[in-house]
Enzyme design. Structure first.
Site, mmCIF file in Angstrom:
data_model
loop_
_atom_site.group_PDB
_atom_site.id
_atom_site.type_symbol
_atom_site.label_atom_id
_atom_site.label_comp_id
_atom_site.label_asym_id
_atom_site.label_seq_id
_atom_site.Cartn_x
_atom_site.Cartn_y
_atom_site.Cartn_z
ATOM 1 N N HIS A 94 0.848 -1.202 0.000
ATOM 2 C CA HIS A 94 0.000 0.000 0.000
ATOM 3 C C HIS A 94 0.879 1.247 0.000
ATOM 4 O O HIS A 94 0.676 2.170 -0.794
ATOM 5 C CB HIS A 94 -0.900 -0.050 1.236
ATOM 6 C CG HIS A 94 -1.827 1.102 1.379
ATOM 7 N ND1 HIS A 94 -3.196 0.950 1.362
ATOM 8 C CD2 HIS A 94 -1.611 2.433 1.561
ATOM 9 C CE1 HIS A 94 -3.771 2.142 1.530
ATOM 10 N NE2 HIS A 94 -2.817 3.049 1.657
ATOM 11 N N GLU A 95 1.867 1.266 0.891
ATOM 12 C CA GLU A 95 2.761 2.424 0.985
ATOM 13 C C GLU A 95 3.641 2.569 -0.249
ATOM 14 O O GLU A 95 3.964 3.690 -0.669
ATOM 15 C CB GLU A 95 3.628 2.313 2.238
ATOM 16 C CG GLU A 95 2.863 2.374 3.540
ATOM 17 C CD GLU A 95 2.048 3.651 3.673
ATOM 18 O OE1 GLU A 95 2.515 4.711 3.225
ATOM 19 O OE2 GLU A 95 0.930 3.587 4.214
ATOM 20 N N HIS A 155 1.785 4.554 -2.870
ATOM 21 C CA HIS A 155 1.974 5.997 -2.703
ATOM 22 C C HIS A 155 3.365 6.426 -3.185
ATOM 23 O O HIS A 155 3.521 7.415 -3.912
ATOM 24 C CB HIS A 155 1.863 6.375 -1.218
ATOM 25 C CG HIS A 155 0.509 6.191 -0.626
ATOM 26 N ND1 HIS A 155 -0.622 6.795 -1.127
ATOM 27 C CD2 HIS A 155 0.107 5.489 0.463
ATOM 28 C CE1 HIS A 155 -1.659 6.469 -0.384
ATOM 29 N NE2 HIS A 155 -1.246 5.673 0.588
#
Length: 390
Positions: A66-67, A70
């Site tokens: 998920h990170e 980004h």
């Protein structure tokens, strides 16, 4: 966060684990282990705990992915990702700077939830496909799929520090043209959701609410703390944006005209005056000529001070940086973030020196404003996202 443990890197991004992560690792292993012991009686004791550990590790691998979502979008925009850290509430990616445009900020914010949704589809698809996977693998996938969906939906709540808050911030930034307004509104919404989570959690602990838990309260407190910091930062940045470099010029700046002898300089600028490590020397029109180190006065015998021109000690090799008087103070602060110990020379439209500006003079200015904003500068790096799990 201090005390983080570096565990590797990928795409040039260093990964860290905060000590708080080990607490959720232990609790998650125990909780999932119990669930596996109930659903798979043949895997009890150590086997169920091992499955629980694997599930928690894969869950945090999902958070890491998920990170990375980004981070990779940020890197595609030329933004350096300082680090990715896993901690008790999930993970966060720390960026070197903010996006330059609202749509770029939106792309960075939405990338994480899209990765989590993609993982949900992947895990759910594999789990439902009839490909003869072992029962323990299917059991692990049965947890990972919905948790990734919950992770995505939770982070789309439109309040900082969640991804939805960054999405809301980008939208308001686009509508108003003011990133600080977007940050402030998204922070306020985050505080609302934080209080809501705290209340629900407390009611659940008291047995009044059928939903929520003590963990909900902790998440609410986490949201309140971070949203409050974001709101404070937005207020300070908005104030800085309405001030100029001239407003923050340090009083009694060490600026002196070069048209005098050493004795006159010592009498007027050294004796009985505040100590300075460097003076700015100007010509008759007030324009910057160079600098003078007071230590260089020792190279001239005091008996010769009256007949020695100050220009003799002028240093023109390393001139200080100049900024226009009308420059937004917020822009100056961003420059100071890159060069923390820099002292700027503020000049007017005719390039005449008005005085010096440094970090301390900005803090003093904010203090004099007697506002509700804390007299501190904005964070050096913005928080890309935060994933709260529960």
């Amino acid at each position: 966060m201090n005390g983080n443990i570096r565990v590797g890197q990928l795409f040039g991004i260093p990964f860290f684990i905060n000590p708080s992560w080990f607490l959720i690792l232990a609790l998650g292993t125990f909780w999932f282990g119990q669930e596996f012991a109930l659903s798979l009686p043949q895997f009890n004791g150590f086997a169920s705990l091992l499955l629980g550990l694997v599930t928690v590790l894969l869950l945090f691998a999902s958070v890491l992915a998920h990170e990375l979502g980004h981070s990779l979008v940020a890197m595609s925009q030329g933004i350096t990702v300082k680090s990715i850290t896993l901690f008790i509430f999930g993970g966060l990616a720390l960026l070197e700077k903010d996006a330059e445009k609202p749509w770029q900020s939106l792309a960075i914010a939405i990338a994480g939830p899209l990765v989590s949704i993609a993982l949900f589809i992947l895990f759910a698809g594999i789990g439902s496909a009839n490909i003869g996977l072992p029962l323990p693998v299917l059991a692990v996938l049965s947890f990972l799929a919905p948790i990734n969906l919950v992770l995505a939906l939770f982070n789309l709540i439109p309040g900082l520090p969640l991804d939805g808050g960054n999405i809301l911030r980008a939208i308001i930034w686009k509508i108003t043209g003011n990133p600080n307004k977007g940050l402030l509104y998204a922070s306020r919404v985050g505080q609302v959701f934080g209080w809501l989570a705290v209340v629900i959690g407390i009611l659940a602990v008291l047995g009044i609410s059928p939903i929520g838990s003590l963990w909900t309260t902790f998440i609410g407190l986490f949201l309140l703390q971070n949203a409050g910091m974001s709101a404070q930062s937005a207020q300070v940045q908005d104030k800085l944006d309405h001030l100029t470099a001239q407003d923050a010029i340090a009083p009694h700046s060490p600026v002196a005209p070069v048209s005098m002898n050493v004795r006159e300089f010592v009498n007027n600028y050294i004796i009985g005056q505040p100590q300075h490590s460097q003076f700015i020397l100007t010509n008759a029109d007030g324009k910057l000529l160079g600098t003078l180190n007071p230590e260089s006065l020792k190279t001239i015998p005091t008996s010769l001070w009256t007949e020695t021109d100050l220009s003799t000690l002028l240093n023109t090799e390393t001139l200080p940086l100049t900024i226009p008087a009308h420059q937004s103070l917020l822009t100056v602060v961003k420059q100071l973030e890159k060069q923390p110990n820099t002292t700027f020379v503020v000049v007017d439209e005719q390039n005449s020196v008005l005085g010096l500006l440094e970090k301390a003079s900005i803090i003093n200015l904010l203090s004099k404003e007697k506002s509700d904003d804390a007299p501190t500068l904005p964070p050096e790096q913005p928080l890309a996202s935060t994933e709260a799990e529960g």
